[in-house]
Enzyme design. Structure first.
Site, PDB file in Angstrom:
ATOM      1  N   VAL A  12       1.458  -0.819  -0.022  1.00 35.53           N
ATOM      2  CA  VAL A  12       0.031   0.166  -0.302  1.00 35.53           C
ATOM      3  C   VAL A  12       1.321   1.838  -0.335  1.00 35.53           C
ATOM      4  CG1 VAL A  12      -1.678   0.883   1.550  1.00 35.53           C
ATOM      5  CG2 VAL A  12      -1.987  -0.921   1.084  1.00 35.53           C
ATOM      6  N   TYR A  84     -11.087   1.746 -23.462  1.00 34.91           N
ATOM      7  CA  TYR A  84     -11.356   0.845 -23.816  1.00 34.91           C
ATOM      8  C   TYR A  84     -12.738   0.507 -23.621  1.00 34.91           C
ATOM      9  CZ  TYR A  84      -9.381  -3.417 -20.562  1.00 34.91           C
ATOM     10  OH  TYR A  84      -8.160  -4.101 -19.782  1.00 34.91           O
ATOM     11  N   GLY A  91      -8.518  -2.282 -14.339  1.00 40.05           N
ATOM     12  CA  GLY A  91      -7.955  -1.906 -13.560  1.00 40.05           C
ATOM     13  C   GLY A  91      -7.815  -0.569 -13.151  1.00 40.05           C
ATOM     14  N   ASP A  93      -6.083   0.857 -11.325  1.00 37.71           N
ATOM     15  CA  ASP A  93      -4.388   1.364 -11.713  1.00 37.71           C
ATOM     16  C   ASP A  93      -3.195   1.774 -12.867  1.00 37.71           C
ATOM     17  OD1 ASP A  93      -4.890  -1.084 -12.024  1.00 37.71           O
ATOM     18  OD2 ASP A  93      -2.855  -1.998 -11.035  1.00 37.71           O
ATOM     19  N   THR A 117       3.311  -7.426  -9.184  1.00 44.11           N
ATOM     20  CA  THR A 117       2.765  -8.755  -8.957  1.00 44.11           C
ATOM     21  C   THR A 117       3.046  -8.939 -10.958  1.00 44.11           C
ATOM     22  OG1 THR A 117       1.891  -7.845  -6.825  1.00 44.11           O
ATOM     23  CG2 THR A 117       1.495  -9.822  -7.980  1.00 44.11           C
TER      24      THR A 117
END
Length: 237
Positions: A12, A84, A91, A93, A117
């Site tokens: 975070v 999109y 997402g 982000d 990740t």
């Protein structure tokens, strides 16, 4: 003063912004959220982006002790248009990274990669058209998948090499080459789409530096690109 929160799958990140600038920032693991409140002064507002799920959102709000305005991807913001197909499933982000990149380099063709990740690679034209992007497993996910699903590859990875002559180094080289290839292919496709050379690549995330070392073309490392995008949404002037 406003608090900005970027909740990824592993960490975070947070920032305090005032008068158009970041005055403090840091990061904690999800398991250490209890330490966050002690680092923060009283704030007027809190804005957040979270890709880690509803439980993480609730834990973060409990940790900081204030209500957070959680943002989502949008069809447009400022002069950036989101192409999109299903904006709601994107997402946040990824969207905020695009906005942060636009704020840093308006009027340029950009490839924006978040290396953590997962690896996400986005394409943004100089005209403000966010064309979409790609998602791939990050280096650790790739290597874990190989170790977990192939009997002869259950071993620790080595290091990247031009010509790996052993299995650990072959694992590391394959993973990083795959990630670098995803970025370079997007760089090439955006240049072909616009007819312009000189696409700028921005890298952010925990694995940005090692990824930059594997690219064939230049790239800029940018800390906290998602938070920069969130700052523009939260209007920290």
């Amino acid at each position: 003063m406003k608090l900005l929160i970027d909740a990824g799958n592993t960490r975070v990140k947070w920032a305090l912004c005032e008068a158009g600038r970041v005055v403090a920032h840091g990061a904690v693991a999800h398991g250490a959220l209890g330490t966050l409140a002690g680092r923060l002064p009283p704030v007027a507002e809190a804005w957040g982006a979270c890709v880690a799920g509803d439980a993480a959102r609730a834990a973060i709000e409990t940790a900081v002790g204030v209500s957070i305005r959680w943002v989502a991807s949008e069809t447009a913001r400022g002069d950036v248009r989101n192409h999109y197909r299903q904006v709601a499933e994107q997402g946040v982000d990824r969207w905020l990274a695009v906005l942060g990149a636009r704020a840093l380099h308006p009027g340029e063709d950009l490839v924006i990669a978040l290396a953590g990740t997962a690896l996400t690679v986005e394409a943004l034209s100089a005209d403000g058209d966010y064309l979409g992007g790609a998602i791939a497993p990050g280096a650790r996910l790739m290597l874990a998948a190989l170790a977990g699903n192939t009997a002869q590859l259950k071993r620790e990875p080595g290091v990247w090499r031009d010509f790996p002559d052993n299995t650990p180094d072959a694992l590391a080289t394959g993973a990083w080459d795959a990630l670098a290839g995803a970025v370079e292919r997007m760089r090439q496709r955006l240049a072909e789409r616009t007819g312009r050379s000189g696409v700028r690549v921005l890298l952010s995330g925990g694995d940005a530096a090692p990824l930059a070392a594997r690219l064939t073309g230049p790239a800029d490392l940018v800390d906290n690109l998602v938070l920069l995008g969130l700052m523009s949404v939260a209007d920290c002037r």
